[in-house]
Design a protein around this motif. Sequence first.
Motif, PDB file in Angstrom:
ATOM      1  N   LEU A  19       0.840  -1.184   0.000  1.00 37.52           N
ATOM      2  CA  LEU A  19       0.000   0.000   0.000  1.00 37.52           C
ATOM      3  C   LEU A  19       0.883   1.244   0.000  1.00 37.52           C
ATOM      4  O   LEU A  19       1.955   1.249   0.606  1.00 37.52           O
ATOM      5  CB  LEU A  19      -0.914   0.034   1.226  1.00 37.52           C
ATOM      6  CG  LEU A  19      -1.780  -1.195   1.489  1.00 37.52           C
ATOM      7  CD1 LEU A  19      -2.651  -0.959   2.722  1.00 37.52           C
ATOM      8  CD2 LEU A  19      -2.603  -1.557   0.284  1.00 37.52           C
ATOM      9  N   SER A  20       0.411   2.277  -0.663  1.00 39.22           N
ATOM     10  CA  SER A  20       1.137   3.551  -0.678  1.00 39.22           C
ATOM     11  C   SER A  20       0.184   4.686  -0.372  1.00 39.22           C
ATOM     12  O   SER A  20      -1.012   4.609  -0.676  1.00 39.22           O
ATOM     13  CB  SER A  20       1.794   3.777  -2.047  1.00 39.22           C
ATOM     14  OG  SER A  20       2.794   2.814  -2.292  1.00 39.22           O
ATOM     15  N   PHE A  67       4.323  -7.011   8.582  1.00 37.94           N
ATOM     16  CA  PHE A  67       4.164  -5.768   7.824  1.00 37.94           C
ATOM     17  C   PHE A  67       5.368  -4.867   8.062  1.00 37.94           C
ATOM     18  O   PHE A  67       5.969  -4.875   9.135  1.00 37.94           O
ATOM     19  CB  PHE A  67       2.905  -5.033   8.261  1.00 37.94           C
ATOM     20  CG  PHE A  67       1.613  -5.716   7.906  1.00 37.94           C
ATOM     21  CD1 PHE A  67       1.578  -6.978   7.331  1.00 37.94           C
ATOM     22  CD2 PHE A  67       0.402  -5.079   8.133  1.00 37.94           C
ATOM     23  CE1 PHE A  67       0.388  -7.606   7.003  1.00 37.94           C
ATOM     24  CE2 PHE A  67      -0.806  -5.677   7.809  1.00 37.94           C
ATOM     25  CZ  PHE A  67      -0.811  -6.947   7.251  1.00 37.94           C
ATOM     26  N   ILE A  68       5.689  -4.088   7.049  1.00 33.54           N
ATOM     27  CA  ILE A  68       6.788  -3.135   7.156  1.00 33.54           C
ATOM     28  C   ILE A  68       6.311  -1.780   6.650  1.00 33.54           C
ATOM     29  O   ILE A  68       5.838  -1.676   5.515  1.00 33.54           O
ATOM     30  CB  ILE A  68       8.007  -3.584   6.329  1.00 33.54           C
ATOM     31  CG1 ILE A  68       8.510  -4.951   6.811  1.00 33.54           C
ATOM     32  CG2 ILE A  68       9.126  -2.546   6.441  1.00 33.54           C
ATOM     33  CD1 ILE A  68       9.589  -5.545   5.933  1.00 33.54           C
ATOM     34  N   ILE A  69       6.454  -0.763   7.494  1.00 29.90           N
ATOM     35  CA  ILE A  69       6.123   0.591   7.081  1.00 29.90           C
ATOM     36  C   ILE A  69       7.416   1.317   6.742  1.00 29.90           C
ATOM     37  O   ILE A  69       8.430   1.155   7.421  1.00 29.90           O
ATOM     38  CB  ILE A  69       5.326   1.340   8.170  1.00 29.90           C
ATOM     39  CG1 ILE A  69       4.785   2.661   7.634  1.00 29.90           C
ATOM     40  CG2 ILE A  69       6.146   1.539   9.438  1.00 29.90           C
ATOM     41  CD1 ILE A  69       3.782   3.337   8.571  1.00 29.90           C
ATOM     42  N   SER A  70       7.376   2.098   5.683  1.00 29.50           N
ATOM     43  CA  SER A  70       8.566   2.839   5.273  1.00 29.50           C
ATOM     44  C   SER A  70       8.138   4.171   4.680  1.00 29.50           C
ATOM     45  O   SER A  70       6.963   4.367   4.354  1.00 29.50           O
ATOM     46  CB  SER A  70       9.372   2.044   4.253  1.00 29.50           C
ATOM     47  OG  SER A  70       8.619   1.811   3.074  1.00 29.50           O
ATOM     48  N   ASN A  79       4.695   3.896   2.738  1.00 27.85           N
ATOM     49  CA  ASN A  79       4.331   2.604   2.174  1.00 27.85           C
ATOM     50  C   ASN A  79       4.093   1.593   3.288  1.00 27.85           C
ATOM     51  O   ASN A  79       4.693   1.678   4.357  1.00 27.85           O
ATOM     52  CB  ASN A  79       5.454   2.092   1.267  1.00 27.85           C
ATOM     53  CG  ASN A  79       5.768   3.059   0.132  1.00 27.85           C
ATOM     54  OD1 ASN A  79       4.893   3.405  -0.647  1.00 27.85           O
ATOM     55  ND2 ASN A  79       7.011   3.497   0.051  1.00 27.85           N
ATOM     56  N   LEU A  80       3.232   0.650   3.017  1.00 31.55           N
ATOM     57  CA  LEU A  80       2.996  -0.458   3.938  1.00 31.55           C
ATOM     58  C   LEU A  80       3.141  -1.750   3.146  1.00 31.55           C
ATOM     59  O   LEU A  80       2.293  -2.064   2.313  1.00 31.55           O
ATOM     60  CB  LEU A  80       1.608  -0.380   4.574  1.00 31.55           C
ATOM     61  CG  LEU A  80       1.327  -1.436   5.638  1.00 31.55           C
ATOM     62  CD1 LEU A  80       2.182  -1.182   6.880  1.00 31.55           C
ATOM     63  CD2 LEU A  80      -0.160  -1.458   6.002  1.00 31.55           C
ATOM     64  N   GLN A  81       4.215  -2.449   3.405  1.00 31.20           N
ATOM     65  CA  GLN A  81       4.455  -3.743   2.772  1.00 31.20           C
ATOM     66  C   GLN A  81       3.796  -4.815   3.633  1.00 31.20           C
ATOM     67  O   GLN A  81       4.172  -5.004   4.784  1.00 31.20           O
ATOM     68  CB  GLN A  81       5.953  -4.005   2.642  1.00 31.20           C
ATOM     69  CG  GLN A  81       6.298  -5.326   2.009  1.00 31.20           C
ATOM     70  CD  GLN A  81       5.920  -5.388   0.542  1.00 31.20           C
ATOM     71  OE1 GLN A  81       6.025  -4.407  -0.184  1.00 31.20           O
ATOM     72  NE2 GLN A  81       5.472  -6.558   0.097  1.00 31.20           N
ATOM     73  N   MET A  82       2.806  -5.471   3.051  1.00 32.23           N
ATOM     74  CA  MET A  82       2.064  -6.489   3.776  1.00 32.23           C
ATOM     75  C   MET A  82       2.551  -7.859   3.316  1.00 32.23           C
ATOM     76  O   MET A  82       2.250  -8.287   2.207  1.00 32.23           O
ATOM     77  CB  MET A  82       0.568  -6.329   3.518  1.00 32.23           C
ATOM     78  CG  MET A  82       0.030  -4.957   3.876  1.00 32.23           C
ATOM     79  SD  MET A  82      -1.708  -4.736   3.380  1.00 32.23           S
ATOM     80  CE  MET A  82      -2.503  -6.020   4.318  1.00 32.23           C
TER      81      MET A  82
END
Length: 123
Positions: A19-20, A67-70, A79-82
Motif C-alpha cells: 500500500l502507498s 508488515f513493514i512501514i517505510s 508505504n505499507l508492505q504487507m
Amino acid sequence: VQLQASGGGLVQVGGSLRLSCEASGRTSSSYAMAWFRQAPGKEREFVAGISWRSGTAYYANSVKGRFIISRDSAKNTVNLQMNSPKPEDTALYSCAFSLGGWATDEPSRYSYWGQGTLVTVSS
C-alpha cells in the motif's frame, strides 16, 4: 494536507501486497504518518506508524514481523508492505497524517485522513 492512498486489492494468504499513501500540501518538516484499518463490524485500529524525521516505526502486535512501514521523503509517500497476510487482515486501510513529530496509535492525534483502500485476503 491531502492524502491519496493506493495499492489495495485481493491477495491470497501467504502472498504480499504493498500500500502507498502520498501526502501533498503543506506537510512541514516534522510530522508522522500511519496506517489504520477497519474491518466490517469492528472498530478502527492502528496498524503501523512512522515518525518522518527519525524514521522510527511502530507496529501493532497483530502485524509485527509481517508488515513493514517505510517512507520515501522525496515523494512524501508512506508505504505499507504487507507480507504473509491473513484473512483477519481484511479491512479498509486508511492512511493518516499528524503534524506532531512522533507516530502514535491514537487516532485523535491525526488531523488528516485519506479515503481508504480495501484489502481482501483470501484463504
